[in-house]
Write a protein that holds these residues in place. Structure first.
Motif, short mmCIF file in Angstrom:
data_model
loop_
_atom_site.label_atom_id
_atom_site.label_comp_id
_atom_site.label_asym_id
_atom_site.label_seq_id
_atom_site.Cartn_x
_atom_site.Cartn_y
_atom_site.Cartn_z
N GLY A 151 0.82 -1.20 0.00
CA GLY A 151 0.00 0.00 0.00
C GLY A 151 0.86 1.25 0.00
N ILE A 152 0.21 2.38 0.10
CA ILE A 152 0.91 3.66 0.20
C ILE A 152 0.27 4.48 1.32
N LYS A 153 0.99 5.50 1.76
CA LYS A 153 0.47 6.45 2.73
C LYS A 153 0.85 7.84 2.23
N ASP A 197 -5.54 15.73 -1.42
CA ASP A 197 -6.92 15.81 -1.92
C ASP A 197 -7.23 14.64 -2.84
N ALA A 198 -6.28 14.27 -3.69
CA ALA A 198 -6.48 13.18 -4.65
C ALA A 198 -6.72 11.86 -3.91
N VAL A 199 -5.93 11.59 -2.88
CA VAL A 199 -6.10 10.32 -2.17
C VAL A 199 -7.45 10.28 -1.44
N LYS A 200 -7.90 11.42 -0.94
CA LYS A 200 -9.21 11.46 -0.29
C LYS A 200 -10.32 11.16 -1.31
N ARG A 201 -10.17 11.69 -2.52
CA ARG A 201 -11.18 11.42 -3.55
C ARG A 201 -11.16 9.95 -3.96
N LEU A 202 -9.96 9.35 -4.05
CA LEU A 202 -9.87 7.93 -4.38
C LEU A 202 -10.57 7.09 -3.30
N TYR A 203 -10.38 7.48 -2.05
CA TYR A 203 -11.03 6.78 -0.94
C TYR A 203 -12.55 6.92 -1.03
N GLU A 204 -13.02 8.14 -1.31
CA GLU A 204 -14.46 8.38 -1.43
C GLU A 204 -15.07 7.59 -2.58
N LYS A 205 -14.27 7.29 -3.60
CA LYS A 205 -14.72 6.50 -4.75
C LYS A 205 -14.52 5.01 -4.52
N ASN A 206 -14.11 4.65 -3.29
CA ASN A 206 -13.86 3.25 -2.91
C ASN A 206 -12.78 2.58 -3.76
N LEU A 207 -11.77 3.35 -4.14
CA LEU A 207 -10.66 2.79 -4.91
C LEU A 207 -9.48 2.44 -4.02
N CYS A 208 -9.44 3.01 -2.80
CA CYS A 208 -8.42 2.63 -1.83
C CYS A 208 -9.08 2.50 -0.46
N THR A 209 -8.37 1.86 0.47
CA THR A 209 -9.00 1.46 1.74
C THR A 209 -8.98 2.51 2.84
N LEU A 210 -8.11 3.51 2.73
CA LEU A 210 -8.00 4.53 3.78
C LEU A 210 -7.98 5.92 3.17
N PRO A 211 -8.43 6.93 3.90
CA PRO A 211 -8.45 8.29 3.35
C PRO A 211 -7.05 8.86 3.09
N TYR A 266 -4.47 0.43 0.95
CA TYR A 266 -4.36 -0.53 -0.15
C TYR A 266 -5.42 -0.24 -1.19
N LEU A 267 -5.19 -0.68 -2.41
CA LEU A 267 -6.21 -0.56 -3.43
C LEU A 267 -7.29 -1.60 -3.18
N ASP A 285 -10.42 -3.96 -4.87
CA ASP A 285 -10.44 -4.72 -6.12
C ASP A 285 -10.70 -3.80 -7.31
N GLU A 286 -11.64 -2.89 -7.16
CA GLU A 286 -11.92 -1.94 -8.24
C GLU A 286 -10.75 -1.00 -8.43
N GLY A 287 -10.10 -0.61 -7.34
CA GLY A 287 -8.93 0.25 -7.43
C GLY A 287 -7.80 -0.40 -8.21
N ILE A 288 -7.61 -1.69 -7.99
CA ILE A 288 -6.57 -2.42 -8.74
C ILE A 288 -6.90 -2.40 -10.22
N GLU A 289 -8.15 -2.64 -10.55
CA GLU A 289 -8.56 -2.63 -11.95
C GLU A 289 -8.34 -1.26 -12.59
#
Length: 77
Positions: free
Chosen positions: A25-27, A38-52, A56-57, A59-63
């Motif tokens: 994963g990344i932090k 801001d980008a990582v928060k949006r990815l989290y809100e889109k359920n593409l990663c597990t933490l704000p 980790y990505l 399943d949809e995030g991996i895709e």
């Protein structure tokens, strides 16, 4: 529709994940650019990663990250 600056920031952040290993994963730290935070928060809100702040990505995030990687490789050829 065109990629916005926010889309580009999200795509660039997705490319930071190691898509070859779901266990990696990344932090995004508080010292990171506001754009990255801001980008990582949006990815989290889109359920593409597990933490704000990354994690980790999903399943949809991996895709999506695999697609982002492929787009970059094709455009860079």
């Amino acid at each position: 529709m065109k990629y916005s600056e926010q889309h580009i920031a999200e795509l660039n952040l997705l490319l930071q994940f190691d898509i070859s290993s779901a266990a990696t994963g990344i932090k995004v730290h508080g010292e990171a650019s506001q754009e990255a935070q801001d980008a990582v928060k949006r990815l989290y809100e889109k359920n593409l990663c597990t933490l704000p702040d990354g994690g980790y990505l999903t399943d949809e995030g991996i895709e999506v990250a695999e697609h982002a990687d492929k787009i970059l490789r094709v455009l860079s050829a």
